[in-house]
Write an enzyme that holds these catalytic residues in place. Structure first.
Site, short mmCIF file in Angstrom:
data_model
loop_
_atom_site.label_atom_id
_atom_site.label_comp_id
_atom_site.label_asym_id
_atom_site.label_seq_id
_atom_site.Cartn_x
_atom_site.Cartn_y
_atom_site.Cartn_z
N CYS A 181 0.85 -1.19 0.00
CA CYS A 181 0.00 0.00 0.00
C CYS A 181 0.89 1.24 0.00
O CYS A 181 1.89 1.31 0.71
CB CYS A 181 -0.90 -0.02 1.23
SG CYS A 181 -1.91 1.46 1.41
N GLU A 218 -11.77 33.41 0.55
CA GLU A 218 -11.60 32.04 0.06
C GLU A 218 -12.01 31.97 -1.42
O GLU A 218 -12.90 32.70 -1.86
CB GLU A 218 -12.49 31.11 0.90
CG GLU A 218 -12.75 29.74 0.35
CD GLU A 218 -11.51 28.91 0.16
OE1 GLU A 218 -11.41 28.24 -0.88
OE2 GLU A 218 -10.63 28.95 1.04
N CYS A 239 1.14 23.41 4.02
CA CYS A 239 1.17 21.96 3.80
C CYS A 239 2.26 21.59 2.79
O CYS A 239 2.27 20.47 2.27
CB CYS A 239 -0.20 21.45 3.34
SG CYS A 239 -0.83 22.23 1.84
N GLN A 243 -9.56 19.37 7.49
CA GLN A 243 -8.34 18.69 7.90
C GLN A 243 -8.64 17.23 8.22
O GLN A 243 -9.67 16.91 8.81
CB GLN A 243 -7.72 19.37 9.12
CG GLN A 243 -7.30 20.81 8.88
CD GLN A 243 -6.06 20.93 7.99
OE1 GLN A 243 -5.58 19.95 7.44
NE2 GLN A 243 -5.56 22.14 7.85
N CYS A 272 -6.87 -0.99 7.63
CA CYS A 272 -6.03 0.21 7.55
C CYS A 272 -5.94 0.78 8.96
O CYS A 272 -6.96 1.17 9.54
CB CYS A 272 -6.62 1.24 6.59
SG CYS A 272 -5.68 2.78 6.58
N PHE A 288 -7.47 32.29 2.48
CA PHE A 288 -7.69 30.86 2.19
C PHE A 288 -8.44 30.25 3.38
O PHE A 288 -8.05 29.23 3.93
CB PHE A 288 -6.38 30.12 1.95
CG PHE A 288 -5.53 30.71 0.85
CD1 PHE A 288 -5.72 30.35 -0.47
CD2 PHE A 288 -4.51 31.62 1.15
CE1 PHE A 288 -4.92 30.88 -1.48
CE2 PHE A 288 -3.71 32.16 0.16
CZ PHE A 288 -3.92 31.78 -1.17
#
Length: 440
Positions: free
Chosen positions: A77, A318, A397, A268, A159, A297
């Site tokens: 995976c 945004e 990020c 998130q 998972c 944002f």
């Protein structure tokens, strides 16, 4: 005979994809499954003029930070490439990746390194996109994540980063999709786990039959799943039961807030880290009751609404009209519409004049996608000292685009990078989330 594709390599460091980095014959080698400080036998899988790709065949000298991966699907995976490394070491590598980006791209080290934010390392992922493929050679439908460096869906049955109740449904979902009228025309399922409901949003390329709908309902009732259907683009997503449209929400108890969202909205993935992220952002901003704050944002108001409980005025901006509408609705429902206003705008095409027309802000949050916030950084750099916010918190990020924007702010605008630190939003992956603080 010596196999020319086998090399003995000393691993020097780790890249952002979780690959070990070594050198041989004047070239870089990226070695899957190897850790810094290790000596390994690696098999070359791809040769290029300036680098090679390889996979670890044998560990001759193991790192003290190597651990046994908990997931039986590790290595196949593609979801968690760093499970063979102790979580504390994973976090240290992410912090180093952030510092390296700021040093080499921005050429501006932070005045202070913030302690890394971390939370649970398992069962943390409340948002996921499960791929669905009908594979006759493997006996039917596969539901899960793609194999490493491949478009194939991995044959996984659990998972460990998903909540247990979602992981337990990976195999039942296979059987469900196989029973529907067009199992080969259902490419994905979006998973969204809220405080009180779990939503599965099924992407289907052919119309569903009445029998399909009945089977989805029965599965949902049995497993306590809310089904949404997506026949076309994200805007086409709708609940199977219209009364469950508002089932998804997450709480921010420190601010008395409840954030509503849809399964196709951006939120998130890690609710534990999200709460810590908000708390740190507000602490670093040092918001005062008289402040006017910008949240660029802003999404569905993840930072804006908590800020509105403390500041005089918050302006959220945004690019997504859908998220702006969601933020306005939540602000109205939670009594914050007087303090928090929201506007739709493409923040990749702004300049200093636009920023001036908005009026002066005392504080600012910037939380862009992976592309970063170059236009915003250029606009802030062009403002006169008296026009600037007293403090900016940048949530990133992507350390590379954060570093690029930090370089613009510092070298063009004279801003000071007061502090920066990593945020472990995605344990066991090489993804680096971070936070930086700037002052004029």
């Amino acid at each position: 005979m010596i196999d020319p594709k086998l090399l003995t390599l000393d691993i020097e460091s780790l890249d952002l994809d979780g690959q070990g980095i070594a050198h041989h014959d004047g070239k870089v080698a990226f070695v899957q499954g190897a850790l810094p400080g290790e000596r390994v036998v690696a098999r070359i899988t791809r040769r290029k003029p300036s680098f090679d790709k390889a996979v670890t065949e044998q560990v001759l000298q193991a790192s003290s930070q190597r651990t046994v991966p908990a997931c039986p699907h590790f290595g196949v995976c593609g979801g968690c490439a760093m499970q063979h490394l102790e979580p504390a070491a994973q976090l240290a590598i992410k912090q180093r990746a952030l510092e390296d980006a700021l040093e080499h791209i921005a050429k501006v080290p932070p005045c202070q390194i913030l302690p890394a934010l971390q939370g649970p390392t398992w069962r943390y992922r409340h948002r996921a996109r499960l791929s669905v493929r009908y594979v006759a050679k493997k006996g039917g439908v596969l539901v899960g994540f793609r194999e490493r460096a491949s478009s194939y869906v991995a044959d996984i049955r659990q998972c460990l980063v998903l909540p247990p109740h979602v992981s337990a449904l990976l195999v039942p979902l296979r059987r469900l999709i196989e029973s529907l009228s067009h199992p080969d025309r259902m490419p994905q399922i979006e998973v969204a786990v809220g405080d009180e409901a779990t939503v599965f949003c099924l992407r289907h390329l052919e119309p569903l039959t009445d029998q399909d709908i009945a089977q989805l309902r029965a599965f949902g009732e049995h497993h306590q799943i809310v089904w949404w259907l997506q026949p076309q683009g994200p805007d086409s997503a709708h609940p199977l039961d219209p009364l469950q449209r508002d089932a998804l929400a997450y709480s921010l108890p420190a601010y008395g807030l409840r954030m509503h969202y849809r399964p196709t909205d951006f939120t998130q993935v890690n609710p534990h880290i999200n709460q810590a992220l908000i708390a740190r952002a507000l602490q670093l901003l040092d918001v005062q009751a008289t402040d006017r704050v910008a949240d660029l944002f802003c999404g569905l108001g993840n930072f804006s609404l908590p800020l509105a409980t403390q500041a005089r005025e918050v302006v959220g901006i945004e690019g997504s009209a859908t998220l702006v509408a969601r933020a306005r609705e939540d602000a109205e429902n939670q009594g914050l519409a007087v303090r928090a206003t929201f506007t739709e705008l493409n923040l990749f095409e702004v300049d200093a004049d636009w920023l001036r027309r908005l009026g002066h802000f005392d504080r600012m949050v910037i939380d862009p996608p992976r592309e970063g916030a170059l236009a915003v950084a250029q606009a802030l750099a062009a403002l006169a000292p008296e026009e600037r916010p007293r403090r900016v918190v940048y949530v990133s990020c992507n350390p590379a685009t954060l570093a690029r924007d930090a370089g613009v702010l510092h070298h063009v605008g004279g801003w000071t990078l007061k502090a920066a630190g990593a945020v472990n939003m995605f344990p066991h992956t090489a993804h680096v989330e971070s936070m930086a603080v700037f002052e004029p």
